[in-house]
Write a protein that holds these residues in place. Structure first.
Motif, PDB file in Angstrom:
ATOM      1  N   HIS A 160       3.909  -1.524  -3.222  1.00  0.00           N
ATOM      2  CA  HIS A 160       2.981  -1.602  -4.352  1.00  0.00           C
ATOM      3  C   HIS A 160       3.007  -3.053  -4.824  1.00  0.00           C
ATOM      4  N   CYS A 195      -2.031  -1.712  -9.927  1.00  0.00           N
ATOM      5  CA  CYS A 195      -1.360  -1.890  -8.651  1.00  0.00           C
ATOM      6  C   CYS A 195      -2.286  -2.718  -7.767  1.00  0.00           C
ATOM      7  N   GLU A 197      -1.752  -3.642  -4.502  1.00  0.00           N
ATOM      8  CA  GLU A 197      -1.536  -3.533  -3.058  1.00  0.00           C
ATOM      9  C   GLU A 197      -1.922  -2.120  -2.664  1.00  0.00           C
ATOM     10  N   CYS A 199      -1.852   1.326  -1.616  1.00  0.00           N
ATOM     11  CA  CYS A 199      -0.653   2.133  -1.374  1.00  0.00           C
ATOM     12  C   CYS A 199      -1.029   3.574  -1.048  1.00  0.00           C
ATOM     13  N   HIS A 203      -4.674   4.851  -5.005  1.00  0.00           N
ATOM     14  CA  HIS A 203      -4.171   3.512  -5.365  1.00  0.00           C
ATOM     15  C   HIS A 203      -4.973   2.898  -6.514  1.00  0.00           C
ATOM     16  N   MET A 206      -3.864   3.657 -10.054  1.00  0.00           N
ATOM     17  CA  MET A 206      -2.481   3.364 -10.387  1.00  0.00           C
ATOM     18  C   MET A 206      -2.478   2.142 -11.304  1.00  0.00           C
TER      19      MET A 206
HETATM   20 CU1  CUA Z   1       0.528   1.356  -5.797  1.00  0.00          CU
HETATM   21 CU2  CUA Z   1      -1.437   0.490  -4.871  1.00  0.00          CU
END
Ligand code: CUA
Length: 324
Positions: A160, A195, A197, A199, A203, A206
């Protein structure tokens, strides 16, 4: 394309009106200020280069015989095509590295440490409370204004990335590794993070919030965190919480519920948002999340609990709301 231009322009304009809660161009801390400065320098430099290339292109095609000869010469190509980019990019790299100084946290005594663990798809937050108790929160970091904070970043599953654009960052959360990010909020406020990245599944849902409080308010909040939550007046909801097995995944301090799979709910009633800043924390949304959470956050790991009658769901929600 020409016909859609007004829509694109209107869309861009509308987006630019989005709140500055999550913008690298609205810095509220040293780190973010450096990123914003670098962004503007890059933007101005790129605009200048675009202008110069545009003029050179024009002169090379439409210019006089002489300017076309000069621009097409070996010397011009070596200077403009090799020397200029090498010098510019080297200077930018050096400047960027120089700006990064001091952003890597070194262990300074007295710095507040907050541990944040990225999980699919939420943020586990842990503070060391006053008398040695650990305070567990989720998706919301409260920090004191004007103090350096070391955010200790870990991951429980996949990669993340922790990013709160107005305060600084971003830094990856990598399984098996600990990264530390230093942050400071210069003024009280609420700063949104995301977040950064990919994931998996939700995602994009997040997100989190950093709530920067005046020092006194923060200390009071931290001290209150060690107390056992209330909720005694909601016996029925509490009984339902226990009989449905919620405690297998969630903790409520001072009760049998001590699961650590999902977020700690000891103070869920005090949170501003649910499901990693996906929806506001209202009784309606709490009920929806319990009974049909996949509609709010598709892919989230909590099973939908459709076993409750409306009446039972209401009692359960009242119990959760009372946990502060
Ligand atoms: Cu945790 Cu994208």
């Amino acid at each position: 394309i020409r016909r859609s231009l007004p829509y694109i322009a209107a869309g861009t304009f509308a987006l630019s009106g989005c709140s500055e809660m999550q913008s690298a161009l609205a810095p509220a801390g040293d780190e973010a200020r450096r990123v914003a400065l670098l962004t503007w320098i890059l933007f101005a430099g790129a605009a200048m280069i675009l202008l110069i290339v545009g003029i050179a292109l024009y002169l090379g095609i439409r210019g006089s015989e002489r300017s076309r000869r000069v621009l097409g010469s070996d010397k011009a190509i070596k200077l403009g095509g090799i020397a200029f980019p090498v010098v510019t990019l080297t200077v930018l790299l050096g400047y960027g590295v120089w700006l990064m100084r001091g952003t890597i946290a070194t262990d300074q005594p007295g710095t507040l440490r907050i541990e944040v663990t990225g999980e699919q798809w939420w943020w586990r937050v842990a503070y060391a409370g006053r008398n040695g108790t650990a305070i567990a929160e989720a998706n919301e970091l409260r920090i004191p204004v004007g103090r350096e904070i070391d955010v200790v970043l870990r991951s429980a599953d996949v990669i993340h990335s922790f990013w709160v654009p107005s305060l600084g960052g971003k830094l990856d959360m990598i399984p098996g590794r600990t990264n530390t990010l230093r942050l400071k909020a210069e003024r009280p406020g609420i700063y949104r993070g995301q977040c950064a990245e990919y994931c998996g599944g939700p995602h994009a849902l997040m997100a989190m919030e950093i709530v920067a409080l005046p020092d006194g308010e923060f200390e009071a909040w931290l001290a209150a965190g060690a107390a056992t939550p209330t909720g005694d007046r909601h016996e029925r909801g509490r009984a339902l919480f226990e009989s449905a097995g919620c405690g297998a995944c969630h903790t409520v301090r001072g009760t049998q519920a001590s699961g650590v799979v999902g977020p700690d709910l000891s103070r869920v009633g005090a949170r501003r948002f649910l499901a990693a800043a996906t929806v506001p924390n209202t009784p309606e949304n709490l009920a929806r999340f319990i009974a049909s959470g996949q509609a709010i956050k598709p892919g989230n790991l909590m099973p939908e609990f459709k076993i409750f009658s409306d009446d039972e769901l209401g009692a359960l929600v009242m119990y959760l709301v009372s946990l502060k």
